[in-house]
Design a protein around this motif. Structure first.
Motif, PDB file in Angstrom:
ATOM      1  N   LEU A 116      -7.398  20.185  -9.595  1.00  0.00           N
ATOM      2  CA  LEU A 116      -8.249  19.000  -9.561  1.00  0.00           C
ATOM      3  C   LEU A 116      -7.421  17.776  -9.207  1.00  0.00           C
ATOM      4  CD1 LEU A 116     -10.083  19.635 -12.964  1.00  0.00           C
ATOM      5  CD2 LEU A 116     -10.739  20.463 -10.691  1.00  0.00           C
ATOM      6  N   VAL A 117      -8.115  16.728  -8.810  1.00  0.00           N
ATOM      7  CA  VAL A 117      -7.493  15.433  -8.575  1.00  0.00           C
ATOM      8  C   VAL A 117      -8.335  14.390  -9.286  1.00  0.00           C
ATOM      9  CG1 VAL A 117      -6.908  13.677  -6.844  1.00  0.00           C
ATOM     10  CG2 VAL A 117      -6.535  16.100  -6.335  1.00  0.00           C
ATOM     11  N   VAL A 118      -7.669  13.520 -10.054  1.00  0.00           N
ATOM     12  CA  VAL A 118      -8.349  12.394 -10.679  1.00  0.00           C
ATOM     13  C   VAL A 118      -8.045  11.153  -9.856  1.00  0.00           C
ATOM     14  CG1 VAL A 118      -8.646  10.996 -12.756  1.00  0.00           C
ATOM     15  CG2 VAL A 118      -8.069  13.430 -12.965  1.00  0.00           C
ATOM     16  N   GLN A 119      -9.087  10.551  -9.318  1.00  0.00           N
ATOM     17  CA  GLN A 119      -8.937   9.309  -8.573  1.00  0.00           C
ATOM     18  C   GLN A 119      -9.315   8.142  -9.479  1.00  0.00           C
ATOM     19  OE1 GLN A 119     -11.419   9.700  -5.097  1.00  0.00           O
ATOM     20  NE2 GLN A 119      -9.809  10.736  -3.958  1.00  0.00           N
ATOM     21  N   THR A 120      -8.501   7.096  -9.436  1.00  0.00           N
ATOM     22  CA  THR A 120      -8.735   5.901 -10.246  1.00  0.00           C
ATOM     23  C   THR A 120      -8.761   4.695  -9.313  1.00  0.00           C
ATOM     24  OG1 THR A 120      -7.555   6.892 -12.114  1.00  0.00           O
ATOM     25  CG2 THR A 120      -7.850   4.495 -12.155  1.00  0.00           C
ATOM     26  N   ARG A 121      -9.847   3.905  -9.411  1.00  0.00           N
ATOM     27  CA  ARG A 121      -9.987   2.683  -8.619  1.00  0.00           C
ATOM     28  C   ARG A 121     -10.417   1.542  -9.524  1.00  0.00           C
ATOM     29  NH1 ARG A 121     -13.271   6.019  -5.779  1.00  0.00           N
ATOM     30  NH2 ARG A 121     -15.095   4.735  -6.181  1.00  0.00           N
ATOM     31  N   VAL A 122      -9.924   0.349  -9.235  1.00  0.00           N
ATOM     32  CA  VAL A 122     -10.323  -0.843  -9.973  1.00  0.00           C
ATOM     33  C   VAL A 122     -11.685  -1.304  -9.466  1.00  0.00           C
ATOM     34  CG1 VAL A 122      -9.773  -3.261 -10.457  1.00  0.00           C
ATOM     35  CG2 VAL A 122      -7.942  -1.550 -10.345  1.00  0.00           C
ATOM     36  N   GLN A 123     -12.615  -1.493 -10.396  1.00  0.00           N
ATOM     37  CA  GLN A 123     -13.930  -2.039 -10.063  1.00  0.00           C
ATOM     38  C   GLN A 123     -13.925  -3.553 -10.211  1.00  0.00           C
ATOM     39  OE1 GLN A 123     -15.237   0.717  -8.490  1.00  0.00           O
ATOM     40  NE2 GLN A 123     -17.184   0.083  -9.302  1.00  0.00           N
ATOM     41  N   SER A 124     -13.388  -4.047 -11.344  1.00  0.00           N
ATOM     42  CA  SER A 124     -13.338  -5.489 -11.572  1.00  0.00           C
ATOM     43  C   SER A 124     -12.278  -5.812 -12.617  1.00  0.00           C
ATOM     44  CB  SER A 124     -14.708  -6.021 -12.013  1.00  0.00           C
ATOM     45  OG  SER A 124     -15.067  -5.489 -13.268  1.00  0.00           O
ATOM     46  N   VAL A 125     -11.831  -7.068 -12.570  1.00  0.00           N
ATOM     47  CA  VAL A 125     -10.829  -7.565 -13.505  1.00  0.00           C
ATOM     48  C   VAL A 125     -11.275  -8.944 -13.957  1.00  0.00           C
ATOM     49  CG1 VAL A 125      -8.404  -8.196 -13.812  1.00  0.00           C
ATOM     50  CG2 VAL A 125      -9.014  -6.398 -12.200  1.00  0.00           C
ATOM     51  N   SER A 126     -11.202  -9.184 -15.274  1.00  0.00           N
ATOM     52  CA  SER A 126     -11.452 -10.532 -15.792  1.00  0.00           C
ATOM     53  C   SER A 126     -10.307 -10.872 -16.736  1.00  0.00           C
ATOM     54  CB  SER A 126     -12.810 -10.582 -16.507  1.00  0.00           C
ATOM     55  OG  SER A 126     -12.785  -9.786 -17.674  1.00  0.00           O
ATOM     56  N   GLY A 127     -10.442 -11.895 -17.509  1.00  0.00           N
ATOM     57  CA  GLY A 127      -9.365 -12.339 -18.388  1.00  0.00           C
ATOM     58  C   GLY A 127      -8.861 -11.278 -19.346  1.00  0.00           C
ATOM     59  N   VAL A 128      -9.781 -10.594 -20.044  1.00  0.00           N
ATOM     60  CA  VAL A 128      -9.373  -9.585 -21.025  1.00  0.00           C
ATOM     61  C   VAL A 128      -9.853  -8.188 -20.665  1.00  0.00           C
ATOM     62  CG1 VAL A 128      -9.342 -11.252 -22.906  1.00  0.00           C
ATOM     63  CG2 VAL A 128     -11.379  -9.891 -22.542  1.00  0.00           C
ATOM     64  N   ARG A 129     -10.611  -8.056 -19.582  1.00  0.00           N
ATOM     65  CA  ARG A 129     -11.301  -6.800 -19.279  1.00  0.00           C
ATOM     66  C   ARG A 129     -10.893  -6.245 -17.918  1.00  0.00           C
ATOM     67  NH1 ARG A 129     -17.319  -7.479 -20.382  1.00  0.00           N
ATOM     68  NH2 ARG A 129     -16.322  -7.624 -22.401  1.00  0.00           N
ATOM     69  N   GLY A 163       2.991   3.963 -12.978  1.00  0.00           N
ATOM     70  CA  GLY A 163       3.353   3.889 -11.562  1.00  0.00           C
ATOM     71  C   GLY A 163       3.421   2.473 -11.023  1.00  0.00           C
ATOM     72  N   MET A 164       2.725   1.553 -11.689  1.00  0.00           N
ATOM     73  CA  MET A 164       2.804   0.135 -11.304  1.00  0.00           C
ATOM     74  C   MET A 164       4.021  -0.545 -11.929  1.00  0.00           C
ATOM     75  SD  MET A 164      -1.054  -1.357 -11.233  1.00  0.00           S
ATOM     76  CE  MET A 164      -1.604  -0.705 -12.815  1.00  0.00           C
ATOM     77  N   GLY A 165       4.792   0.216 -12.720  1.00  0.00           N
ATOM     78  CA  GLY A 165       5.980  -0.349 -13.342  1.00  0.00           C
ATOM     79  C   GLY A 165       5.704  -1.076 -14.645  1.00  0.00           C
ATOM     80  N   ILE A 166       4.559  -0.808 -15.247  1.00  0.00           N
ATOM     81  CA  ILE A 166       4.205  -1.455 -16.513  1.00  0.00           C
ATOM     82  C   ILE A 166       4.491  -0.485 -17.650  1.00  0.00           C
ATOM     83  CG2 ILE A 166       2.301  -2.412 -17.867  1.00  0.00           C
ATOM     84  CD1 ILE A 166       1.098  -3.297 -15.144  1.00  0.00           C
ATOM     85  N   ARG A 188      -1.916  -9.300 -11.667  1.00  0.00           N
ATOM     86  CA  ARG A 188      -1.351  -9.555 -10.330  1.00  0.00           C
ATOM     87  C   ARG A 188      -1.327  -8.268  -9.505  1.00  0.00           C
ATOM     88  NH1 ARG A 188       3.608  -8.834  -8.682  1.00  0.00           N
ATOM     89  NH2 ARG A 188       4.495  -8.726 -10.767  1.00  0.00           N
ATOM     90  N   LYS A 189      -0.972  -7.156 -10.132  1.00  0.00           N
ATOM     91  CA  LYS A 189      -0.821  -5.902  -9.401  1.00  0.00           C
ATOM     92  C   LYS A 189      -2.158  -5.249  -9.032  1.00  0.00           C
ATOM     93  CE  LYS A 189       3.821  -4.900 -10.813  1.00  0.00           C
ATOM     94  NZ  LYS A 189       4.778  -3.979 -11.356  1.00  0.00           N
ATOM     95  N   VAL A 190      -3.220  -5.517  -9.769  1.00  0.00           N
ATOM     96  CA  VAL A 190      -4.498  -4.861  -9.471  1.00  0.00           C
ATOM     97  C   VAL A 190      -5.397  -5.711  -8.586  1.00  0.00           C
ATOM     98  CG1 VAL A 190      -4.433  -3.411 -11.513  1.00  0.00           C
ATOM     99  CG2 VAL A 190      -5.648  -5.596 -11.608  1.00  0.00           C
ATOM    100  N   HIS A 191      -5.028  -6.946  -8.354  1.00  0.00           N
ATOM    101  CA  HIS A 191      -5.849  -7.784  -7.450  1.00  0.00           C
ATOM    102  C   HIS A 191      -5.554  -7.521  -6.015  1.00  0.00           C
ATOM    103  CE1 HIS A 191      -7.297 -10.507 -10.706  1.00  0.00           C
ATOM    104  NE2 HIS A 191      -8.360 -10.347  -9.955  1.00  0.00           N
TER     105      HIS A 191
END
Length: 129
Positions: free
Chosen positions: A74-87, A39-42, A126-129
């Motif tokens: 059901l609904v699966v919700q997904t949220r970003v907790q953190s982003v680093s260089g490889v993680r 959905g992010m186009g990746i 870029r898209k998850v920040h």
């Protein structure tokens, strides 16, 4: 950023007691992650084929709170907790009518096809920040 992915429980998802077999929650959250990225186009196939980059599960911490049953919506919700260089660390929650049935903290890492850690694709960061 939060993504929602609907899931209906099919008979094949249940065990002899008529409840969702525990391993199927991992399938539900995997499908949700795949749809979130798409959905992010990746394009994960293009990442693998052209850049030699894949996403690998490093860690999952799961909590089973209540049971889902055949034909539940059901609904699966997904949220970003953190982003680093490889993680990338995600919080995923499977809900029925707003009630959390299953939660997971999922750590994904970006790797080359030969198993070496590599930076997350810039477009994804870029898209998850």
């Amino acid at each position: 950023m939060q993504h929602e992915f609907p899931v209906r429980v099919y008979y094949e998802d249940t065990d002899m007691a008529g409840i969702v077999y525990h391993a199927n929650y991992l399938k539900f959250i995997e499908r949700a992650r795949s749809e979130w990225v798409k959905g992010m186009g990746i394009d994960q196939n293009a990442l693998r084929e052209h850049e030699g980059v894949v996403f690998v599960i490093r860690r999952i911490e799961a909590d089973f709170r209540a049971s889902a049953r055949f034909d539940d919506e059901l609904v699966v919700q997904t949220r970003v907790q953190s982003v680093s260089g490889v993680r990338l660390v995600l919080h995923q929650e499977v809900q029925r009518a707003g009630e959390a049935l299953f939660t997971a903290e999922v750590t994904l890492v970006s790797m080359t096809l030969d198993g070496q850690p590599t930076r997350l694709p810039q477009e994804l960061r870029r898209k998850v920040h």
